[in-house]
Design a protein around this motif. Structure first.
Motif, short mmCIF file in Angstrom:
data_model
loop_
_atom_site.label_atom_id
_atom_site.label_comp_id
_atom_site.label_asym_id
_atom_site.label_seq_id
_atom_site.Cartn_x
_atom_site.Cartn_y
_atom_site.Cartn_z
N ARG A 167 -6.93 -3.97 9.56
CA ARG A 167 -5.82 -3.62 8.67
C ARG A 167 -4.57 -4.46 8.92
N HIS A 168 -4.54 -5.25 9.97
CA HIS A 168 -3.31 -5.95 10.37
C HIS A 168 -3.41 -7.46 10.20
N ARG A 169 -4.35 -7.90 9.37
CA ARG A 169 -4.45 -9.32 9.03
C ARG A 169 -5.19 -9.45 7.70
N CYS A 170 -4.83 -10.45 6.93
CA CYS A 170 -5.43 -10.67 5.61
C CYS A 170 -6.89 -11.04 5.75
N ILE A 171 -7.74 -10.39 4.97
CA ILE A 171 -9.17 -10.63 5.04
C ILE A 171 -9.53 -12.04 4.57
N ARG A 172 -8.65 -12.66 3.79
CA ARG A 172 -8.94 -13.99 3.24
C ARG A 172 -8.35 -15.13 4.05
N CYS A 173 -7.06 -15.07 4.33
CA CYS A 173 -6.40 -16.20 4.99
C CYS A 173 -6.02 -15.91 6.44
N GLY A 174 -6.12 -14.65 6.86
CA GLY A 174 -5.81 -14.30 8.23
C GLY A 174 -4.34 -14.04 8.51
N ALA A 175 -3.48 -14.14 7.50
CA ALA A 175 -2.05 -13.89 7.71
C ALA A 175 -1.83 -12.46 8.17
N GLY A 176 -0.88 -12.27 9.06
CA GLY A 176 -0.56 -10.94 9.55
C GLY A 176 -0.13 -10.97 10.99
N GLN A 177 0.33 -9.82 11.47
CA GLN A 177 0.91 -9.73 12.81
C GLN A 177 -0.11 -9.38 13.90
N GLU B 14 5.98 -14.63 1.15
CA GLU B 14 5.39 -13.54 0.39
C GLU B 14 4.15 -12.96 1.08
N ALA B 15 3.60 -13.74 2.03
CA ALA B 15 2.39 -13.29 2.70
C ALA B 15 2.67 -12.42 3.91
N THR B 16 3.94 -12.27 4.27
CA THR B 16 4.23 -11.49 5.47
C THR B 16 3.96 -10.00 5.26
N ARG B 17 4.02 -9.53 4.03
CA ARG B 17 3.68 -8.13 3.77
C ARG B 17 2.19 -8.00 3.51
N LEU B 18 1.58 -7.05 4.18
CA LEU B 18 0.16 -6.82 3.99
C LEU B 18 -0.07 -5.59 3.13
N TRP B 19 -1.14 -5.66 2.35
CA TRP B 19 -1.52 -4.55 1.47
C TRP B 19 -2.90 -4.06 1.90
N PRO B 20 -2.95 -3.02 2.76
CA PRO B 20 -4.25 -2.50 3.20
C PRO B 20 -4.86 -1.57 2.16
N CYS B 21 -6.18 -1.61 2.06
CA CYS B 21 -6.86 -0.65 1.20
C CYS B 21 -6.74 0.73 1.81
N THR C 73 -8.78 3.20 1.55
CA THR C 73 -10.04 3.85 1.91
C THR C 73 -11.07 2.94 2.57
N CYS C 74 -10.70 1.73 2.95
CA CYS C 74 -11.61 0.85 3.70
C CYS C 74 -10.78 -0.20 4.43
N PRO C 75 -11.37 -0.97 5.35
CA PRO C 75 -10.59 -1.90 6.16
C PRO C 75 -10.08 -3.15 5.44
N GLU C 76 -10.42 -3.36 4.18
CA GLU C 76 -9.97 -4.58 3.51
C GLU C 76 -8.44 -4.60 3.38
N THR C 77 -7.84 -5.72 3.78
CA THR C 77 -6.39 -5.88 3.74
C THR C 77 -6.08 -7.27 3.20
N TYR C 78 -5.04 -7.36 2.39
CA TYR C 78 -4.65 -8.63 1.78
C TYR C 78 -3.17 -8.89 2.00
N CYS C 79 -2.83 -10.17 2.12
CA CYS C 79 -1.42 -10.54 2.10
C CYS C 79 -0.99 -10.65 0.64
N GLY C 80 0.31 -10.79 0.41
CA GLY C 80 0.80 -10.87 -0.95
C GLY C 80 0.24 -12.05 -1.72
N LYS C 81 0.01 -13.16 -1.04
CA LYS C 81 -0.51 -14.35 -1.70
C LYS C 81 -1.96 -14.19 -2.12
N CYS C 82 -2.76 -13.48 -1.33
CA CYS C 82 -4.19 -13.34 -1.58
C CYS C 82 -4.56 -12.06 -2.32
#
Length: 222
Positions: free
Chosen positions: A120-130, A148-155, A157-166
């Motif tokens: 949940r703490h890194r983008c599933i596509r590009c790896g951006a996150g803390q 714009e990628a510094t904010r993450l958007w976690p799902c 109901t599952c572990p998928e998480t995306y940054c704003g760009k992805c």
């Protein structure tokens, strides 16, 4: 491994077993079995991953409705498969995250030594996150590909998480979280049979959840 709930100073990732759940969650922990007898006497109900998904959402909604505090009240089910058992706890930001996982569900052969931070703490596509580790607990440098990628958007109901760009356009926004397209497919399927099975199996646990106005499945038809 250190006992669940120990924070800081531990050399191993925290793990939680069946015996660590609170009394309220022990009641819900029964749905981890692959098949269970129906309370109505209609034979055995085989609990599929879809049943566990619905049960998990009711469990999640109940926790949020009851106003749980994240620290010390981690979830007692694997966020990936929604089943119970021995799960390891995310160490992100000194235990700020309350999600739990089976080691096998995040690609680990064993509980990682030291710090482990969940997907949940890194983008599933590009790896951006803390996140300071990858899924196997190996150290990694926190990074962001753009402002714009510094904010993450976690799902939700599952572990998928995306940054704003992805972030895909098709996600459903639910407050500071999203519901990814895969979870939307589950929510858009016919859930009536799944809900009826859970209620028949354990009316005390699930009947109230099915009728609670604040515990509806996100994106699902009423």
């Amino acid at each position: 491994a250190a006992a669940a709930g120990s924070r800081g100073g531990s050399s191993t990732s925290r793990v939680r077993g069946r015996g660590d759940a609170s009394s309220a969650d022990e009641a819900a922990d029964g749905y981890e079995r692959a098949a269970a007898p129906s309370a109505g006497g209609g034979g055995r109900i085989r609990l599929t991953p879809q049943h566990l998904y619905v049960a998990y959402i009711w469990y999640l909604n109940r926790r949020e409705h009851d106003g749980f505090a994240a620290v010390g009240e981690e979830e007692h089910f694997c966020f990936k498969c929604k089943d119970g058992g021995d799960v390891m706890l995310c160490d992100f930001n000194d235990g700020e995250c309350y999600k739990s996982y089976h080691a096998r569900c995040v690609g680990c052969k064993a509980v990682p030594e030291g710090l482990w931070e969940c997907p949940r703490h890194r983008c599933i596509r590009c790896g951006a996150g803390q996140s300071k580790t990858d899924a196997q607990g190996r150290p990694r440098r926190p990074r962001a590909s753009a402002e714009e990628a510094t904010r993450l958007w976690p799902c939700r109901t599952c572990p998928e998480t995306y940054c704003g760009k992805c972030l895909p356009e098709a996600v459903l926004h639910v407050g500071s979280e999203v519901v990814c397209t895969s979870c939307q497919q589950l929510l858009n399927s016919d859930l009536s049979t799944l809900q009826r099975d859970l209620i028949n199996w354990d009316p005390d646990q699930f009947a109230a959840a099915a009728g609670h106005p604040d515990w509806k499945l996100p994106g699902a038809a009423a």
